[in-house]
Design an enzyme around this catalytic site. Sequence first.
Site, PDB file in Angstrom:
ATOM      1  N   HIS A  79       0.853  -1.194   0.000  1.00 13.86           N
ATOM      2  CA  HIS A  79       0.000   0.000   0.000  1.00 13.86           C
ATOM      3  C   HIS A  79       0.888   1.243   0.000  1.00 13.86           C
ATOM      4  O   HIS A  79       1.702   1.443   0.910  1.00 13.86           O
ATOM      5  CB  HIS A  79      -0.937  -0.007   1.212  1.00 13.86           C
ATOM      6  CG  HIS A  79      -2.038  -1.015   1.071  1.00 13.86           C
ATOM      7  ND1 HIS A  79      -2.569  -1.706   2.128  1.00 13.86           N
ATOM      8  CD2 HIS A  79      -2.688  -1.451  -0.044  1.00 13.86           C
ATOM      9  CE1 HIS A  79      -3.518  -2.515   1.681  1.00 13.86           C
ATOM     10  NE2 HIS A  79      -3.609  -2.379   0.367  1.00 13.86           N
ATOM     11  N   ALA A  80       0.718   2.054  -1.023  1.00 15.93           N
ATOM     12  CA  ALA A  80       1.663   3.132  -1.312  1.00 15.93           C
ATOM     13  C   ALA A  80       1.867   4.094  -0.150  1.00 15.93           C
ATOM     14  O   ALA A  80       2.988   4.494   0.152  1.00 15.93           O
ATOM     15  CB  ALA A  80       1.163   3.898  -2.543  1.00 15.93           C
ATOM     16  N   GLU A  93       1.612   3.754   3.015  1.00 16.86           N
ATOM     17  CA  GLU A  93       2.030   3.211   4.316  1.00 16.86           C
ATOM     18  C   GLU A  93       3.555   3.175   4.381  1.00 16.86           C
ATOM     19  O   GLU A  93       4.183   2.121   4.417  1.00 16.86           O
ATOM     20  CB  GLU A  93       1.372   1.828   4.502  1.00 16.86           C
ATOM     21  CG  GLU A  93      -0.149   1.966   4.487  1.00 16.86           C
ATOM     22  CD  GLU A  93      -0.911   0.655   4.336  1.00 16.86           C
ATOM     23  OE1 GLU A  93      -0.302  -0.422   4.471  1.00 16.86           O
ATOM     24  OE2 GLU A  93      -2.135   0.719   4.076  1.00 16.86           O
ATOM     25  N   ARG A 122      -3.227   4.797  -2.247  1.00 13.08           N
ATOM     26  CA  ARG A 122      -3.115   3.452  -1.668  1.00 13.08           C
ATOM     27  C   ARG A 122      -2.757   2.383  -2.712  1.00 13.08           C
ATOM     28  O   ARG A 122      -1.953   1.490  -2.463  1.00 13.08           O
ATOM     29  CB  ARG A 122      -4.466   3.099  -1.021  1.00 13.08           C
ATOM     30  CG  ARG A 122      -4.664   1.639  -0.629  1.00 13.08           C
ATOM     31  CD  ARG A 122      -6.051   1.479  -0.037  1.00 13.08           C
ATOM     32  NE  ARG A 122      -6.462   0.099   0.122  1.00 13.08           N
ATOM     33  CZ  ARG A 122      -6.352  -0.600   1.259  1.00 13.08           C
ATOM     34  NH1 ARG A 122      -5.823  -0.054   2.326  1.00 13.08           N
ATOM     35  NH2 ARG A 122      -6.799  -1.837   1.310  1.00 13.08           N
ATOM     36  N   ARG A 133      -5.916  -7.101  -2.492  1.00 12.68           N
ATOM     37  CA  ARG A 133      -7.160  -7.790  -2.850  1.00 12.68           C
ATOM     38  C   ARG A 133      -6.951  -8.585  -4.135  1.00 12.68           C
ATOM     39  O   ARG A 133      -7.890  -9.076  -4.712  1.00 12.68           O
ATOM     40  CB  ARG A 133      -8.295  -6.777  -3.077  1.00 12.68           C
ATOM     41  CG  ARG A 133      -8.587  -5.845  -1.908  1.00 12.68           C
ATOM     42  CD  ARG A 133      -9.188  -6.563  -0.714  1.00 12.68           C
ATOM     43  NE  ARG A 133      -9.489  -5.635   0.377  1.00 12.68           N
ATOM     44  CZ  ARG A 133      -8.600  -5.245   1.302  1.00 12.68           C
ATOM     45  NH1 ARG A 133      -7.351  -5.704   1.270  1.00 12.68           N
ATOM     46  NH2 ARG A 133      -8.962  -4.424   2.261  1.00 12.68           N
ATOM     47  N   HIS A 171       2.363  -3.581   6.881  1.00 16.28           N
ATOM     48  CA  HIS A 171       1.441  -2.485   6.539  1.00 16.28           C
ATOM     49  C   HIS A 171       1.453  -1.458   7.669  1.00 16.28           C
ATOM     50  O   HIS A 171       2.147  -1.606   8.660  1.00 16.28           O
ATOM     51  CB  HIS A 171       0.009  -3.033   6.378  1.00 16.28           C
ATOM     52  CG  HIS A 171      -0.213  -3.818   5.147  1.00 16.28           C
ATOM     53  ND1 HIS A 171      -0.942  -3.350   4.086  1.00 16.28           N
ATOM     54  CD2 HIS A 171       0.193  -5.059   4.794  1.00 16.28           C
ATOM     55  CE1 HIS A 171      -0.964  -4.261   3.125  1.00 16.28           C
ATOM     56  NE2 HIS A 171      -0.279  -5.322   3.536  1.00 16.28           N
ATOM     57  N   TYR A 180      -1.764   1.486   9.346  1.00 18.54           N
ATOM     58  CA  TYR A 180      -1.305   1.603  10.706  1.00 18.54           C
ATOM     59  C   TYR A 180      -2.259   0.833  11.610  1.00 18.54           C
ATOM     60  O   TYR A 180      -3.213   0.230  11.096  1.00 18.54           O
ATOM     61  CB  TYR A 180      -1.275   3.097  11.134  1.00 18.54           C
ATOM     62  CG  TYR A 180      -2.607   3.820  10.979  1.00 18.54           C
ATOM     63  CD1 TYR A 180      -3.499   3.953  12.048  1.00 18.54           C
ATOM     64  CD2 TYR A 180      -3.009   4.357   9.745  1.00 18.54           C
ATOM     65  CE1 TYR A 180      -4.718   4.615  11.896  1.00 18.54           C
ATOM     66  CE2 TYR A 180      -4.228   5.003   9.604  1.00 18.54           C
ATOM     67  CZ  TYR A 180      -5.069   5.123  10.678  1.00 18.54           C
ATOM     68  OH  TYR A 180      -6.283   5.758  10.505  1.00 18.54           O
ATOM     69  N   TYR A 223     -11.491  -6.584   9.856  1.00 20.01           N
ATOM     70  CA  TYR A 223     -12.640  -6.630   8.954  1.00 20.01           C
ATOM     71  C   TYR A 223     -12.362  -7.736   7.961  1.00 20.01           C
ATOM     72  O   TYR A 223     -11.203  -8.072   7.705  1.00 20.01           O
ATOM     73  CB  TYR A 223     -12.901  -5.296   8.232  1.00 20.01           C
ATOM     74  CG  TYR A 223     -11.672  -4.607   7.693  1.00 20.01           C
ATOM     75  CD1 TYR A 223     -11.026  -5.046   6.543  1.00 20.01           C
ATOM     76  CD2 TYR A 223     -11.150  -3.489   8.336  1.00 20.01           C
ATOM     77  CE1 TYR A 223      -9.896  -4.411   6.053  1.00 20.01           C
ATOM     78  CE2 TYR A 223     -10.017  -2.835   7.859  1.00 20.01           C
ATOM     79  CZ  TYR A 223      -9.408  -3.310   6.720  1.00 20.01           C
ATOM     80  OH  TYR A 223      -8.291  -2.683   6.235  1.00 20.01           O
ATOM     81  N   GLU A 278       0.416  -4.712  11.063  1.00 21.75           N
ATOM     82  CA  GLU A 278       0.091  -3.285  10.928  1.00 21.75           C
ATOM     83  C   GLU A 278       0.954  -2.542  11.942  1.00 21.75           C
ATOM     84  O   GLU A 278       0.806  -2.727  13.153  1.00 21.75           O
ATOM     85  CB  GLU A 278      -1.394  -3.034  11.230  1.00 21.75           C
ATOM     86  CG  GLU A 278      -2.362  -3.763  10.318  1.00 21.75           C
ATOM     87  CD  GLU A 278      -2.629  -3.069   8.986  1.00 21.75           C
ATOM     88  OE1 GLU A 278      -2.093  -1.961   8.751  1.00 21.75           O
ATOM     89  OE2 GLU A 278      -3.382  -3.639   8.184  1.00 21.75           O
TER      90      GLU A 278
HETATM   91  O1  0X9 Z   1      -7.115  -3.858   4.335  1.00 24.06           O
HETATM   92  C1  0X9 Z   1      -5.952  -4.276   4.248  1.00 24.06           C
HETATM   93  O2  0X9 Z   1      -5.462  -4.641   3.181  1.00 24.06           O
HETATM   94  C2  0X9 Z   1      -5.068  -4.321   5.499  1.00 24.06           C
HETATM   95  N1  0X9 Z   1      -5.222  -3.100   6.264  1.00 24.06           N
HETATM   96  S1  0X9 Z   1      -4.669  -1.682   5.665  1.00 24.06           S
HETATM   97  O3  0X9 Z   1      -5.139  -0.630   6.539  1.00 24.06           O
HETATM   98  N2  0X9 Z   1      -3.078  -1.675   5.758  1.00 24.06           N
HETATM   99  O4  0X9 Z   1      -5.082  -1.542   4.317  1.00 24.06           O
HETATM  100  C3  0X9 Z   1      -5.445  -5.500   6.345  1.00 24.06           C
HETATM  101  C4  0X9 Z   1      -5.317  -6.828   5.659  1.00 24.06           C
HETATM  102  C5  0X9 Z   1      -5.564  -7.989   6.581  1.00 24.06           C
HETATM  103  N3  0X9 Z   1      -5.572  -9.244   5.865  1.00 24.06           N
HETATM  104  C6  0X9 Z   1      -6.649  -9.732   5.212  1.00 24.06           C
HETATM  105  N4  0X9 Z   1      -7.841  -9.229   5.360  1.00 24.06           N
HETATM  106  N5  0X9 Z   1      -6.469 -10.784   4.437  1.00 24.06           N
HETATM  107 ZN    ZN Z   2      -1.969  -1.644   4.041  1.00 25.39          ZN
END
Ligand code: 0X9
Ligand code: ZN
Length: 426
Positions: free
Chosen positions: A180-181, A183, A236, A254, A310, A312, A364, A388
């Site tokens: 993620h850019a 971070e 991001r 994703r 990642h 935060y 989440y 994180e």
């Molecule tokens: O959403 C994400 O990709 C991660 N958080 S962030 O704030 N750095 O973007 C959490 C990813 C946790 N892992 C999975 N959900 N597989």
């Molecule tokens: Zn991230």
Amino acid sequence: MPRLSSAFTLAAAATTATTAATAAPEPTRYDGHQVLRLQFPSSTAVLRTVDACENTEGCNMWDVRALTADMSVSPAAMGTIKPAIYASNATTQVWMRDLQKVIEEVAAMKGFGLDPFFNNYQRFAEIQRKAQEIATLNPEVARYEPSIGKSSQGRDIFALYIGNANPGTNRAVYIQGGMHAREWVSHTTVMWIIDQMVTSTDPVVVNLLRQMTFIFVPMLNPDGYEFCHTNTRLWRKSRNSNAGSTCIGTDLNRNFADHWGGGGSSPSACQDTYRGTVAFDTPEAASVETLLMTTVRNAGLDLIAGIDFHAYGQLILRPYGWQLPNAGTPPNDAELKTVGDRMRDTIRTVSGMRYTSEHAAELYVAAGGADDWFYSTATNGKMGYTIELRDEGQYGFVLPANQIIPTGTEAYAAFLELAKHALSRP
Ligand code: 0X9
Ligand code: ZN
């Protein structure tokens, strides 16, 4: 405690997610943007407000938890967001009154370490140069791999192999940052871990380097990172164009082939959690697939764990990220929890900082993440984590550079716990 179970997508603020490839590269300003921490009475209230932010130009989601959310809101967007906040009965803390001012103030908050490289956030070319230099200065333990693949804009995704060329075992651990850019502390932390390992005289570390191979990719998304520096600090995603859309980029976290397309990933190219058209359709994520499924395996290495850094939130996240723990956890959840908790405890001892160890989906649900793919596929059911890093939201993505070394130091200690376990596990 109620958990967010339905998918959320980070906001596509017009300024950050809908910039066309051809648009003039006007740097994005955040004058008067407030960063809010909202505390909600229920998880449905969280989702309603996140939804409102996502559909409002100038509102940008930073973080979402069970009953809290962080977002930045432009003065123009405030008119829409305020009523949504009142309607959801949330209490509001203003964490930043003017994000642009904070960005400018933070730029002066450099570190005071011996190596100037770690006193500030460096640009892509300098990080690449430093990685090369580390390999040149430590030829007996480090090897620079100039390119495991190219980003969509043609930048090299470089890697460093660290360890004995003739390892005592064929075990390997993979560590990546910068997916993620925005971070930025994730890039610096991976570089810090490399730097500490190759210069260490600690017998434990020397032994790890003798016994195992560590593969580091400090910057998986160089295009996004450079774009943060030149244009939009809160970018991001990657920077690929998308067929049929003027919106740019894919959320690389994703785009991995584990439950790709599931909850918490968006089919819309204009969203910050856009998953791509199919798993590994980004050159960045595909380069990790080739590295771990082909190069590493052809080298006879046995990958035990993958860690994805990642920011935060100060969290040690273990699989699954694609489904809630009450729907099922990995068969070796006890092992993953033991090591995750150990990393958390080590950080508390080393720096006093509080990290939380939990299942990724408890933050989440989000499918197509690198951690789940490390776990299920690249290590064939062994270990995968997302860490994180700092902070807890005080500065969020704009963490001052004087926290690069403290953050790196605690993460290095945590990483060594995982590395030791990877060597000793049956
Ligand atoms: O959403 C994400 O990709 C991660 N958080 S962030 O704030 N750095 O973007 C959490 C990813 C946790 N892992 C999975 N959900 N597989
Ligand atoms: Zn991230």
